[in-house]
Write an enzyme that holds these catalytic residues in place. Structure first.
Site, PDB file in Angstrom:
ATOM      1  N   TYR A  44      38.634  96.651  39.992  1.00 24.82           N
ATOM      2  CA  TYR A  44      37.531  97.926  40.621  1.00 24.82           C
ATOM      3  C   TYR A  44      37.125  97.272  42.188  1.00 24.82           C
ATOM      4  CZ  TYR A  44      37.219 100.532  36.610  1.00 24.82           C
ATOM      5  OH  TYR A  44      37.433 101.021  35.334  1.00 24.82           O
ATOM      6  N   HIS A  74      41.138  94.928  29.704  1.00 22.43           N
ATOM      7  CA  HIS A  74      41.572  96.775  30.169  1.00 22.43           C
ATOM      8  C   HIS A  74      42.911  97.492  29.465  1.00 22.43           C
ATOM      9  CE1 HIS A  74      40.401  98.588  34.839  1.00 22.43           C
ATOM     10  NE2 HIS A  74      40.959  99.722  34.209  1.00 22.43           N
TER      11      HIS A  74
END
Length: 276
Positions: free
Chosen positions: A44, A101
């Site tokens: 991110y 993730h």
């Protein structure tokens, strides 16, 4: 106040703030509005913003729950080094929750099962050292999760999946419920793709709430923790008002039986589908 209690003792607020594509200017009002769970990730690029916002707030680090994630490109490298880079970016010496993730570094990686187990053992070491308070799986479907659970010493306590009206993934939801693993919903409002649905609009009018609040409340009524995104202090506060009411059982059932709607195009075992 409504909260989720993990098996290991960590207490999570009912609603978390997702930082995908967020800027520092969005995080400061989120703290002011009352958010204390911040979901970030290496990919991110917001870990630094989360740390800066918390320090700027003057509120002790211990009052926040910070989660981050191991990205695909780090899965085949030095996992501990990747974790410590996240700590350095945030400016903390521990993470409350740390996720893998995605279950595969890429679609062509053949022995992802062994890779996931090896990574999990490294995360268990960090957990035993007190660097992580709870371990999590992001975008792991039941067969991905079972591969880890079958041999782990430290159980996953949190899982993240796309979850919202029109895309409930009921098999995965029930699996995680049975395992006592908290499910978190990313994209709990389908990034607005479902707001035009007749049922969603009708129920929002019935309860005199926004369509966003309806989607967030539905998550909570399903025992799922929504991770929200919003800008502007009033919108941020309005999201938290989803804790102030409940949907009745008939309306929940109607949402549960909606036709498929709003899928974001991401699946752990398929190439991403671009949704227009």
């Amino acid at each position: 106040m409504l909260q989720f209690n993990l098996k290991g003792g960590l207490k999570l607020p009912a609603v978390g703030f997702g930082t995908y594509k967020a800027q520092l200017e969005a995080l400061l009002p989120a703290i002011e509005a009352g958010y204390r769970y911040f979901d970030t990730a290496t990919i991110y690029g917001t870990e630094t913003y989360v740390g800066d916002a918390i320090r700027h707030s003057g509120i002790p680090r211990e009052e926040f729950i910070i989660a981050s994630k191991l990205w695909k490109s780090d899965m085949t490298g030095d996992v501990k080094a990747a974790f410590y880079r996240s700590l350095e970016s945030i400016g903390t010496d521990y993470l409350d929750v740390y996720f893998i993730h995605w279950p595969r570094p890429d679609m062509n990686y053949a022995d992802w099962k062994k890779l996931d187990r090896d990574i999990w053992h490294v995360l268990e070491e960090l957990y035993s050292e007190g660097r992580i308070k709870a371990l999590g799986l992001s975008n792991f479907l039941p067969y991905h999760a079972e591969n880890i659970i079958a041999s782990c010493e430290v159980m996953p306590e949190v899982a993240q999946l796309e979850f919202h009206p029109g895309y409930l993934q009921p098999f995965a939801l029930n699996y995680y419920r049975e395992k006592g693993i908290l499910l978190q919903a990313w994209s709990p409002t389908a990034r607005g793709r479902i707001f035009g649905d007749v049922l969603i609009q009708e129920l929002a009018r019935k309860y005199n709430i926004s369509t966003v609040q309806l989607c967030l409340r539905f998550c909570l009524d399903e025992g799922v923790m929504p991770l929200v995104k919003a800008s502007g202090l009033e919108h941020l506060k309005a999201n938290l008002e989803c804790m102030n009411f409940q949907l009745n059982s008939e309306d929940i059932a109607m949402i549960e039986n909606m036709p498929p709607l709003g899928w974001g195009g991401e699946h752990p075992d398929r190439e991403r589908v671009k949704i227009v």
